[in-house]
Design an enzyme around this catalytic site. Sequence first.
Site, PDB file in Angstrom:
ATOM      1  CB  THR A  32      32.518  71.479  35.629  1.00 16.01           C
ATOM      2  OG1 THR A  32      32.716  72.893  35.625  1.00 16.01           O
ATOM      3  CG2 THR A  32      33.710  70.815  36.302  1.00 16.01           C
ATOM      4  CG  HIS A 154      30.357  68.845  38.161  1.00 21.11           C
ATOM      5  ND1 HIS A 154      29.033  68.697  37.839  1.00 21.11           N
ATOM      6  CD2 HIS A 154      30.433  70.026  38.821  1.00 21.11           C
ATOM      7  CE1 HIS A 154      28.337  69.744  38.280  1.00 21.11           C
ATOM      8  NE2 HIS A 154      29.174  70.563  38.884  1.00 21.11           N
ATOM      9  N   GLY A 159      26.467  69.283  42.857  1.00 17.23           N
ATOM     10  CA  GLY A 159      26.749  69.535  44.269  1.00 17.23           C
ATOM     11  C   GLY A 159      25.732  68.915  45.202  1.00 17.23           C
ATOM     12  NE  ARG A 259      21.112  83.949  52.611  1.00 19.91           N
ATOM     13  CZ  ARG A 259      21.734  82.959  53.239  1.00 19.91           C
ATOM     14  NH1 ARG A 259      22.742  83.223  54.067  1.00 19.91           N
ATOM     15  NH2 ARG A 259      21.359  81.708  53.079  1.00 19.91           N
ATOM     16  CG  ASP A 290      18.603  71.840  42.303  1.00 19.74           C
ATOM     17  OD1 ASP A 290      18.136  71.078  41.443  1.00 19.74           O
ATOM     18  OD2 ASP A 290      18.884  71.456  43.451  1.00 19.74           O
ATOM     19  NE  ARG A 294      14.331  77.087  39.783  1.00 20.28           N
ATOM     20  CZ  ARG A 294      13.968  78.373  39.784  1.00 20.28           C
ATOM     21  NH1 ARG A 294      13.187  78.830  38.820  1.00 20.28           N
ATOM     22  NH2 ARG A 294      14.380  79.185  40.731  1.00 20.28           N
ATOM     23  CG  ASP A 310      25.943  76.569  34.406  1.00 21.84           C
ATOM     24  OD1 ASP A 310      25.602  76.532  35.594  1.00 21.84           O
ATOM     25  OD2 ASP A 310      26.990  76.060  33.977  1.00 21.84           O
ATOM     26  CB  SER A 383      24.196  79.778  45.491  1.00 20.62           C
ATOM     27  OG  SER A 383      23.691  79.735  46.816  1.00 20.62           O
ATOM     28  CG  ASP A 393      29.638  63.251  63.956  1.00 18.97           C
ATOM     29  OD1 ASP A 393      30.720  62.609  63.918  1.00 18.97           O
ATOM     30  OD2 ASP A 393      28.923  63.301  64.972  1.00 18.97           O
TER      31      ASP A 393
END
Length: 450
Positions: A32, A154, A159, A259, A290, A294, A310, A383, A393
């Site tokens: 993207t 992007h 993210g 998860r 990510d 790594r 990806d 994720s 805030d």
Amino acid sequence: MVVSYRSSFTVKPAEPTWTGSLSLSEWDQIGTITHVPTIYFYQSSQKLLIDTVITTLKDSLSRALVHFYPLAGRLRWIGHGRLELVCNAAGAQFIEAESQSKLDSFGDFSPSPEYDFLIPSVDYTVPIQELPLLIVQVTKFQCGGISLGFTISHAVVDGQSALHFISEWARIARGEPLAVPPFIDRKLLRAGDPPAVSLPILDHKEFNHPPLLIGQTNNIEERKKKTTVAMLKLTKSQVDKLKNMAANKSLNTGRPYSRYETIAGHIWQCACKARDHKSEQPTALGVCVDSRNRLQPPLPPGYFGNATLDVIAVSSSGELISKPLGYAASKIRQAIMIVNDEYVRSGIEFLKSQADLTKFQDLHALGGDDGPFYGNPNIGVVSWLTLPIYRLDFGWGREVYMGPGTHDFDGDSLLLPSHDDHEDGSVVVAMCLQVSHMEAFKNHFYQDII
């Protein structure tokens, strides 16, 4: 919903910043490369006075762009499907709007077409060198609440980096110093360097186009089909039940499935059932990994750019449906586990050796159909479970809701911690599928865990 646009400003860095051309890494230039939207809603409060809000946001954004100056720049094509970032302090776009609607009218804030009026749109018919990389829209509602919609390129940030910027902007708005300065030099990922001569290139299946439906020679018809989005909540007990299902009858002999591995595997199985594939139908699941920790050594804190890549898990629909959840989870784990320092650097060299990067870019928003497509028979599961997406805030309290903007690509799915119960392990799945598949998907999704 009727939204009136009151004004649009260009917000530039408050102080002079470095100017020049900044080389992008290969990870910046694939997948993207358009803008990604998110939205925050804030309830009315004594601190939430719209004129003060606008002044605070514009002033603090101007100061934040001093540190995060790449977001005030512009992209430009340099040939062969490649981009560079021109740091020229051209600025971000800031839009002020208002609506006669009330926050109550959004119910549970599930994504809807109304979001299109609250999140800045990007006109991709405009030359890319003229497009702001960051566009912000503040919309005031009749009840006194506001929404804060962002869309960020992007090609400049992933993210993790986008949320880093937004959280530091909020700190500046509250009068606090930066917590983690951005690390802007992308040379750590060999940005702008020529291909290495001696580094071996591994097998990178993720750079091949994902499978097509049996009998089809392209995905053009699948791309045209109408899609819909559902927000599907999993309570902690349902997540635990899925994890137990994955652990039982599985080949897993190491640590329990995460998860992500568990829920992504469940989504993959349910999508195959809902799409009613032939048993032999090949299918791929795209996983966004990510690489920051790594790599050896790891990227420095605050690395500002794209450091995700990806990878794909591949199977057949028949195997996924007939075997237990642990099988799907194990396929996903295998795809994730290959991402190490050698693999990341091999991927960089593979891309550097390509004559043109266009075929690796998702250009659907730009009117192209050449890039990778993770719609039917495939799926993509991103994720946000570990990203700091909540408690933003700017000085008038935390949001009442945060979520992704509209996404309408078949097969796109996003895992978020539940806003109200994010500390207890509950998860929300933002799922986009073809309209004809969604009801069946929802039935399969909850069938064994209610």
